[in-house]
Design a protein around this motif. Structure first.
Motif, PDB file in Angstrom:
ATOM      1  N   ALA A 243      10.024  -5.941   2.579  1.00  0.00           N
ATOM      2  CA  ALA A 243       9.669  -4.405   2.525  1.00  0.00           C
ATOM      3  C   ALA A 243      11.030  -3.616   2.901  1.00  0.00           C
ATOM      4  O   ALA A 243      11.755  -2.709   2.223  1.00  0.00           O
ATOM      5  CB  ALA A 243       8.850  -3.982   3.547  1.00  0.00           C
ATOM      6  N   ALA A 244      11.939  -4.175   3.896  1.00  0.00           N
ATOM      7  CA  ALA A 244      13.225  -3.544   4.415  1.00  0.00           C
ATOM      8  C   ALA A 244      14.206  -3.804   3.345  1.00  0.00           C
ATOM      9  O   ALA A 244      14.928  -2.706   2.903  1.00  0.00           O
ATOM     10  CB  ALA A 244      13.909  -4.296   5.670  1.00  0.00           C
ATOM     11  N   ALA A 245      14.392  -4.653   2.456  1.00  0.00           N
ATOM     12  CA  ALA A 245      15.276  -5.167   1.436  1.00  0.00           C
ATOM     13  C   ALA A 245      14.751  -4.100   0.414  1.00  0.00           C
ATOM     14  O   ALA A 245      15.638  -3.623  -0.609  1.00  0.00           O
ATOM     15  CB  ALA A 245      15.229  -6.456   1.101  1.00  0.00           C
ATOM     16  N   TYR A 246      13.590  -4.076   0.069  1.00  0.00           N
ATOM     17  CA  TYR A 246      13.089  -3.211  -1.194  1.00  0.00           C
ATOM     18  C   TYR A 246      13.318  -1.780  -0.653  1.00  0.00           C
ATOM     19  O   TYR A 246      14.046  -0.931  -1.611  1.00  0.00           O
ATOM     20  CB  TYR A 246      11.613  -3.329  -0.990  1.00  0.00           C
ATOM     21  N   ALA A 247      13.125  -1.335   0.532  1.00  0.00           N
ATOM     22  CA  ALA A 247      13.713   0.158   0.668  1.00  0.00           C
ATOM     23  C   ALA A 247      15.139   0.413   0.594  1.00  0.00           C
ATOM     24  O   ALA A 247      15.445   1.288   0.405  1.00  0.00           O
ATOM     25  CB  ALA A 247      13.142   0.207   2.074  1.00  0.00           C
ATOM     26  N   GLU A 248      15.892  -0.326   0.875  1.00  0.00           N
ATOM     27  CA  GLU A 248      17.286  -0.441   1.021  1.00  0.00           C
ATOM     28  C   GLU A 248      18.004  -0.435  -0.514  1.00  0.00           C
ATOM     29  O   GLU A 248      18.835   0.286  -0.916  1.00  0.00           O
ATOM     30  CB  GLU A 248      17.857  -1.614   1.731  1.00  0.00           C
ATOM     31  N   HIS A 249      17.557  -1.375  -1.290  1.00  0.00           N
ATOM     32  CA  HIS A 249      18.147  -1.754  -2.592  1.00  0.00           C
ATOM     33  C   HIS A 249      17.450  -1.505  -3.826  1.00  0.00           C
ATOM     34  O   HIS A 249      17.990  -0.935  -4.915  1.00  0.00           O
ATOM     35  CB  HIS A 249      18.156  -3.142  -2.540  1.00  0.00           C
ATOM     36  N   ARG A 250      16.234  -1.023  -3.741  1.00  0.00           N
ATOM     37  CA  ARG A 250      15.472  -0.500  -5.257  1.00  0.00           C
ATOM     38  C   ARG A 250      15.977   0.990  -5.493  1.00  0.00           C
ATOM     39  O   ARG A 250      15.961   1.866  -4.584  1.00  0.00           O
ATOM     40  CB  ARG A 250      13.842  -0.709  -5.055  1.00  0.00           C
ATOM     41  N   PRO A 251      15.968   1.300  -6.682  1.00  0.00           N
ATOM     42  CA  PRO A 251      16.532   2.511  -7.056  1.00  0.00           C
ATOM     43  C   PRO A 251      15.417   3.575  -7.205  1.00  0.00           C
ATOM     44  O   PRO A 251      14.139   3.306  -6.719  1.00  0.00           O
ATOM     45  CB  PRO A 251      16.861   2.303  -8.446  1.00  0.00           C
TER      46      PRO A 251
ATOM     47  N   GLU B 282      -0.766   3.385  -0.196  1.00  0.00           N
ATOM     48  CA  GLU B 282       0.126   1.850  -0.404  1.00  0.00           C
ATOM     49  C   GLU B 282      -1.074   0.836   0.418  1.00  0.00           C
ATOM     50  O   GLU B 282      -1.208   1.317   1.573  1.00  0.00           O
ATOM     51  CB  GLU B 282       1.347   1.863   0.300  1.00  0.00           C
ATOM     52  N   PRO B 283      -1.065  -0.419  -0.322  1.00  0.00           N
ATOM     53  CA  PRO B 283      -1.999  -1.258   0.167  1.00  0.00           C
ATOM     54  C   PRO B 283      -1.170  -2.359   1.254  1.00  0.00           C
ATOM     55  O   PRO B 283      -1.899  -2.715   1.982  1.00  0.00           O
ATOM     56  CB  PRO B 283      -2.321  -2.225  -0.926  1.00  0.00           C
ATOM     57  N   ASP B 284       0.106  -2.421   1.158  1.00  0.00           N
ATOM     58  CA  ASP B 284       0.919  -3.418   1.768  1.00  0.00           C
ATOM     59  C   ASP B 284       1.295  -2.674   3.307  1.00  0.00           C
ATOM     60  O   ASP B 284       1.923  -1.622   3.325  1.00  0.00           O
ATOM     61  CB  ASP B 284       2.073  -3.964   0.976  1.00  0.00           C
ATOM     62  N   PRO B 285       0.768  -3.317   4.209  1.00  0.00           N
ATOM     63  CA  PRO B 285       1.081  -2.642   5.514  1.00  0.00           C
ATOM     64  C   PRO B 285       2.634  -2.457   5.818  1.00  0.00           C
ATOM     65  O   PRO B 285       3.241  -1.397   6.413  1.00  0.00           O
ATOM     66  CB  PRO B 285       0.731  -3.591   6.754  1.00  0.00           C
ATOM     67  N   ALA B 286       3.291  -3.516   5.617  1.00  0.00           N
ATOM     68  CA  ALA B 286       4.933  -3.723   5.706  1.00  0.00           C
ATOM     69  C   ALA B 286       5.474  -2.623   4.858  1.00  0.00           C
ATOM     70  O   ALA B 286       6.510  -1.913   5.347  1.00  0.00           O
ATOM     71  CB  ALA B 286       5.503  -5.047   5.526  1.00  0.00           C
ATOM     72  N   MET B 287       5.128  -2.464   3.584  1.00  0.00           N
ATOM     73  CA  MET B 287       5.653  -1.347   3.058  1.00  0.00           C
ATOM     74  C   MET B 287       5.220   0.109   3.410  1.00  0.00           C
ATOM     75  O   MET B 287       6.214   0.827   3.316  1.00  0.00           O
ATOM     76  CB  MET B 287       5.162  -1.527   1.424  1.00  0.00           C
ATOM     77  N   LEU B 288       4.148   0.481   3.625  1.00  0.00           N
ATOM     78  CA  LEU B 288       3.638   1.677   4.332  1.00  0.00           C
ATOM     79  C   LEU B 288       4.335   1.897   5.402  1.00  0.00           C
ATOM     80  O   LEU B 288       4.607   3.260   5.719  1.00  0.00           O
ATOM     81  CB  LEU B 288       2.037   1.369   4.648  1.00  0.00           C
ATOM     82  N   THR B 289       4.731   0.902   6.181  1.00  0.00           N
ATOM     83  CA  THR B 289       5.561   1.309   7.615  1.00  0.00           C
ATOM     84  C   THR B 289       6.823   1.805   7.204  1.00  0.00           C
ATOM     85  O   THR B 289       7.304   2.574   7.763  1.00  0.00           O
ATOM     86  CB  THR B 289       5.700  -0.092   8.349  1.00  0.00           C
ATOM     87  N   GLU B 290       7.781   1.309   6.080  1.00  0.00           N
ATOM     88  CA  GLU B 290       8.745   1.588   5.688  1.00  0.00           C
ATOM     89  C   GLU B 290       8.840   3.010   5.298  1.00  0.00           C
ATOM     90  O   GLU B 290       9.690   3.903   5.495  1.00  0.00           O
ATOM     91  CB  GLU B 290       9.296   0.629   4.660  1.00  0.00           C
ATOM     92  N   LEU B 291       7.606   3.438   4.413  1.00  0.00           N
ATOM     93  CA  LEU B 291       7.573   4.636   3.720  1.00  0.00           C
ATOM     94  C   LEU B 291       7.439   5.668   4.859  1.00  0.00           C
ATOM     95  O   LEU B 291       7.756   6.896   4.804  1.00  0.00           O
ATOM     96  CB  LEU B 291       6.235   4.637   2.961  1.00  0.00           C
ATOM     97  N   ARG B 292       6.511   5.550   5.932  1.00  0.00           N
ATOM     98  CA  ARG B 292       6.296   6.405   7.062  1.00  0.00           C
ATOM     99  C   ARG B 292       7.746   6.449   7.769  1.00  0.00           C
ATOM    100  O   ARG B 292       7.927   7.747   8.459  1.00  0.00           O
ATOM    101  CB  ARG B 292       5.158   5.694   7.890  1.00  0.00           C
ATOM    102  N   ARG B 293       8.280   5.498   7.843  1.00  0.00           N
ATOM    103  CA  ARG B 293       9.684   5.763   8.637  1.00  0.00           C
ATOM    104  C   ARG B 293      10.758   6.462   7.908  1.00  0.00           C
ATOM    105  O   ARG B 293      11.153   7.337   8.489  1.00  0.00           O
ATOM    106  CB  ARG B 293      10.480   4.243   8.742  1.00  0.00           C
ATOM    107  N   ALA B 294      10.614   6.531   6.553  1.00  0.00           N
ATOM    108  CA  ALA B 294      11.566   7.081   5.895  1.00  0.00           C
ATOM    109  C   ALA B 294      11.276   8.617   5.449  1.00  0.00           C
ATOM    110  O   ALA B 294      12.020   9.428   5.539  1.00  0.00           O
ATOM    111  CB  ALA B 294      11.723   6.555   4.301  1.00  0.00           C
ATOM    112  N   LEU B 295       9.998   8.671   5.428  1.00  0.00           N
ATOM    113  CA  LEU B 295       9.293  10.009   5.110  1.00  0.00           C
ATOM    114  C   LEU B 295       8.031  10.355   6.130  1.00  0.00           C
ATOM    115  O   LEU B 295       7.191  10.400   5.786  1.00  0.00           O
ATOM    116  CB  LEU B 295       8.692  10.057   3.854  1.00  0.00           C
TER     117      LEU B 295
END
Length: 259
Positions: free
Chosen positions: A17-25, A69-82
């Motif tokens: 999730a952290a790498a996804y947040a950093e690198h995906r466009p 979002e279904p994945d807890p780790a992805m949702l955590t990154e979303l909430r951190r960023a926004l």
């Protein structure tokens, strides 16, 4: 891809999730505007929102957006960023919103993971009459010579179906709805593509490709070998060997209206 394989791939992102947040466009703003164009001032649901790449673009455009979002780790990154965005656990097959509560449902690089036999009626349930459903995909512009070469050396796990314009058009032409018996709920699909780009280095492009589902589920030795081929290719090309470059992309959009 059968149901179990799709589940394996779709559930692989949380570990990165952290790498996804950093690198995906992110997504081309013109593409997002076109997706919501028939519903100005809309209430928008970002479904399968991941780490919030599409959500962030919607916020920049001033949309009234809720993310699911279904994945807890992805949702955590979303909430951190926004942190100001309403972000809920849930899935396309079980959307935690009332009937007819949104005007637009968008899915960024996610709709191909949905079980449309279940998700189609569920999306139709939360959409107001005449509402819009749109999928957005960031695809690599393989009309550019070095991008086509990268696709050849990378293999389908890194650059596969829907990742280049022609493949995307073929894969999404019917948006899976006729195959799942819910086509009557939506009108005819429209496709559009918008120029986009992502500033990368050879290392960061390799890191971006490493967040693809096919790469994440690979055995470690095979994954390392694939990334090695990618790095060697990028080092061999004058366009990508030194410093920063722009990865030529398109944001491709498939849009239908709720009947």
């Amino acid at each position: 891809m059968d149901k179990s394989e799709r589940l394996l791939h779709s559930s692989s992102f949380g570990a990165a999730a952290a790498a996804y947040a950093e690198h995906r466009p992110d997504y081309a703003q013109a593409a997002v505007r076109w997706a919501v164009e028939p519903a100005p001032g809309a209430r928008v649901l970002d479904l399968g929102a991941g780490t919030g790449k599409l959500t962030a673009t919607l916020v920049e455009l001033g949309a009234d957006v809720v993310a699911v979002e279904p994945d807890p780790a992805m949702l955590t990154e979303l909430r951190r960023a926004l942190p100001t965005v309403r972000a809920l656990p849930g899935s396309a097959e079980a959307i935690p919103l009332p009937d007819a509560s949104v005007d637009v449902v968008l899915a960024g690089n996610a709709m191909h993971w949905f079980d449309m036999a279940v998700a189609g009626p569920e999306i139709a349930r939360v959409l107001a009459p005449g509402g819009i459903l749109a999928g957005l995909w960031n695809v690599m512009d393989d009309q550019v010579d070095w991008v086509a070469g990268l696709a050849r050396v990378s293999g389908s796990a890194a650059i596969g179906p829907r990742d280049t314009p022609a493949d995307w058009r073929a894969e999404t032409a019917e948006m899976h709805l006729p195959k799942t018996g819910v086509a009557a709920r939506f009108g005819s699909p429209e496709q559009a593509e918008f120029p986009h780009g992502q500033l990368r280095t050879a290392d960061s492009l390799g890191a971006t490709l490493a967040t693809r589902a096919g790469m994440l589920v690979m055995p470690e030795q095979e994954r390392a070998a694939t990334l090695g081929r990618i790095r060697a290719f990028l080092a061999s090309r004058p366009e990508t060997a030194d410093g920063e470059f722009t990865l030529p992309m398109l944001t491709a959009v498939l849009r239908v209206r709720r009947l």
